[in-house]
Design an enzyme around this catalytic site. Structure first.
Site, PDB file in Angstrom:
ATOM      1  N   LYS A  78       0.849  -1.200   0.000  1.00 36.64           N
ATOM      2  CA  LYS A  78       0.000   0.000   0.000  1.00 36.64           C
ATOM      3  C   LYS A  78       0.877   1.241   0.000  1.00 36.64           C
ATOM      4  O   LYS A  78       1.868   1.306   0.734  1.00 36.64           O
ATOM      5  CB  LYS A  78      -0.900  -0.034   1.240  1.00 36.64           C
ATOM      6  CG  LYS A  78      -1.926   1.095   1.322  1.00 36.64           C
ATOM      7  CD  LYS A  78      -2.774   0.935   2.589  1.00 36.64           C
ATOM      8  CE  LYS A  78      -3.864   1.978   2.709  1.00 36.64           C
ATOM      9  NZ  LYS A  78      -4.668   1.809   3.939  1.00 36.64           N
ATOM     10  N   SER A 153      -9.654   1.881   3.093  1.00 34.18           N
ATOM     11  CA  SER A 153      -8.753   2.604   2.229  1.00 34.18           C
ATOM     12  C   SER A 153      -7.762   1.704   1.486  1.00 34.18           C
ATOM     13  O   SER A 153      -7.184   2.139   0.481  1.00 34.18           O
ATOM     14  CB  SER A 153      -7.974   3.639   3.036  1.00 34.18           C
ATOM     15  OG  SER A 153      -7.150   3.006   3.996  1.00 34.18           O
ATOM     16  N   SER A 177      -9.696  -0.458   7.464  1.00 35.10           N
ATOM     17  CA  SER A 177      -9.196  -0.340   6.088  1.00 35.10           C
ATOM     18  C   SER A 177      -8.528  -1.568   5.507  1.00 35.10           C
ATOM     19  O   SER A 177      -8.252  -1.591   4.312  1.00 35.10           O
ATOM     20  CB  SER A 177      -8.226   0.829   5.977  1.00 35.10           C
ATOM     21  OG  SER A 177      -8.945   2.002   5.770  1.00 35.10           O
TER      22      SER A 177
HETATM   23  N1  GLN Z   1     -12.954   4.315   6.756  1.00 34.62           N
HETATM   24  C1  GLN Z   1     -12.298   4.731   7.949  1.00 34.62           C
HETATM   25  C2  GLN Z   1     -11.821   6.144   7.801  1.00 34.62           C
HETATM   26  O1  GLN Z   1     -12.095   6.717   6.801  1.00 34.62           O
HETATM   27  C3  GLN Z   1     -11.156   3.822   8.288  1.00 34.62           C
HETATM   28  C4  GLN Z   1      -9.970   4.066   7.447  1.00 34.62           C
HETATM   29  C5  GLN Z   1      -8.792   3.255   7.843  1.00 34.62           C
HETATM   30  O2  GLN Z   1      -8.894   2.249   8.537  1.00 34.62           O
HETATM   31  N2  GLN Z   1      -7.654   3.731   7.435  1.00 34.62           N
HETATM   32  O3  GLN Z   1     -11.208   6.688   8.638  1.00 34.62           O
END
Ligand code: GLN
Length: 481
Positions: A78, A153, A177
């Site tokens: 990532k 994400s 995410s």
């Molecule tokens: N969807 C959540 C956010 O927008 C979690 C994102 C994540 O785990 N990086 O913060």
């Protein structure tokens, strides 16, 4: 080469037997990337020359008799995790052109074990999002339905693994995410216990929540990859000193007699009926395997969303203050310093990131700190206590991952609160710091499409081994798609 291995353990078997070299395997994956990327767009950077050089090195190590579980295996990373010699954008314009001068501990460990890095994978900007639609570099497509999002994400890693563009990948999970995109792409995603894996060299979003996690095609690979990246790191003081178990040797044993909790609060009002059905079927399958499943209550679940969005935004507002147009990446090059800050940050950050910086700065501001941030920390303790209480009776919890299946690109809920509610099932465990393993549980019908749906097992702190054992038993009940 006729057969392209799709798991780490299968690749290692072929490499070890001499059926193929790491260079051949890496070339085959690079070809596959070139072929799939026009449809998927999971990669922000493909490292052709570098990955082939690593593969040559791996072949030399194998010729010299070395044998480690990752030796010669092509992986994706990532783009929020620093890999030496590759760009790191975190999906943001503000880091355009940035090349980190150092490497993340997780990457260093994998490199030492001979893994090959194919490139950097798409992410929502600074990992803030659900779909990769917040990436400044375009959206990634779900390999199971190209007009849909892959989740986020870590949507790039999930899509790459699902489309066979990497054998496995590293993602990050701050509030879901790794798990949510895994559940939307029919892949396996682990959020390790907070502190199990080093965060050094991972671009920070919310430091008390961020964890790196394996994204793989099966549970054995998840175990292999966790073992390879976990452990104490003097460069991250929040890592546990505990020895790392040989997870891949602890997969067998099944779930007979194990006690599972099914959290009552996780069946939310807005849940898609197909997701609820898949979760109930997963429970039935566990019972068929001899497990005991009982309903439990995590009474503070409803506070997960507000608490997370106070703590995560507060920490993000502090972490993101370093992007000043002087030290990293993009700079607006305004003649006056204040103007340069303003223009760089104004142009460099996307709307979701700005919204979070505003929310977080407000939550931390004088006079509001006690009312918001401090209060949120106190409620976080209550959320953690909910988990402690159920783990006195249960070995693990079984729960849905996301309340809905992947939506069409561009059709996310427009109200930010409705969007933030997409995370309700992954935020509490992240706040509690406990590990959770998401894995495929079947498919749901939505508007004529057949879409993957996952289920998650949530475990006691540092008890990833039990999650792998459960996951291994459960995945064998999945029909081959
Ligand atoms: N969807 C959540 C956010 O927008 C979690 C994102 C994540 O785990 N990086 O913060």
């Amino acid at each position: 080469m006729s057969h392209l291995p799709q798991t780490i353990h299968e690749a290692r078997r072929l490499l070890r037997s001499g059926a193929m070299t790491s260079v051949e395997l890496t070339e085959a994956y690079l070809e596959r990337i070139a072929w799939m990327e026009p449809d998927i767009r999971a990669y922000l950077h493909v490292a052709e020359a570098q990955s082939l050089a690593q593969a040559r090195l791996a072949d030399e190590r194998m010729a010299a008799g070395q044998d480690t579980p990752l030796l010669g295996v092509p992986l994706g990373v990532k783009d929020i995790i620093n890999v030496q010699g590759m760009p790191a954008t975190a999906g943001s314009r503000i880091l355009e052109g940035f090349r980190p001068p150092y490497e993340a501990t997780v990457v260093r460990k994998l490199r030492e074990q001979g893994a090959v890095f194919l490139g950097k994978l798409n992410t929502d900007e600074f990992a803030m999002g659900w779909s990769t639609e917040n990436s400044a570099y375009g959206v990634t497509h779900n390999p199971w339905a190209l007009d849909r999002v892959p989740g986020g994400s870590s949507g790039g890693p999930a899509a790459a693994v699902a489309a066979g563009e990497a054998i496995a990948a590293l993602g990050t999970d701050t509030g879901g995410s790794v798990r949510q995109p895994a559940s939307w792409t029919n892949t396996v995603g682990l959020r390790p216990t907070y502190g199990r894996v080093s965060r050094y060299g991972v671009i920070a979003f919310a430091s008390s929540l961020d964890q790196v996690g394996p994204m793989t095609r099966d549970v054995r690979d998840s175990a292999l990859l966790l073992e390879a990246i976990a452990g104490h790191d003097p460069k991250d003081s929040t890592t546990f000193p505990d020895a790392v178990p040989h997870y891949a040797d602890m997969l067998d044993g099944g779930v007979r007699g194990m006690r599972f909790g099914l959290p009552r609060e996780y069946f939310t009002e807005r849940m898609h009926p197909g997701v609820e059905r898949a979760t109930r079927e997963a429970v039935a399958r566990l019972r068929d395997l001899g497990a005991i499943v009982e309903e439990v209550s995590l009474p503070h679940t409803g506070y997960g969303m507000p608490v997370y969005y106070l703590i995560a935004t507060a920490e993000a507002s502090a972490n993101l203050s370093r992007y000043d147009g002087v030290r990293y990446g993009y700079s607006a090059q305004a003649p006056d310093l204040q103007e340069n800050y303003k223009l760089t940050r104004g142009r460099g950050f996307g709307p979701e990131v700005k919204r979070r910086i505003l929310l977080g700065t407000y939550a931390l501001s004088a006079g509001y700190y006690d009312a918001y941030y401090l209060k949120a920390q106190k409620v976080r303790t209550l959320i953690r206590a909910d988990f402690d209480a159920v783990f006195e009776r249960c070995d693990a919890l079984i729960a849905p991952v996301a309340p809905i299946p992947p939506y069409r690109i561009g059709e996310a809920p427009t109200d930010p609160v409705a969007l933030y509610l997409l995370d309700v099932l992954t935020l509490p465990s992240a706040l509690a710091g406990v590990p959770a393993l998401a894995l495929p549980a079947g498919f749901v019908e939505d508007d004529g499409a057949k879409l993957p749906v996952g289920v998650q097992f949530i475990g006691r702190p540092l008890d990833e081994a039990t999650l792998f054992r459960i996951g291994r038993a459960f995945e064998q009940t999945n029909e081959v798609a």
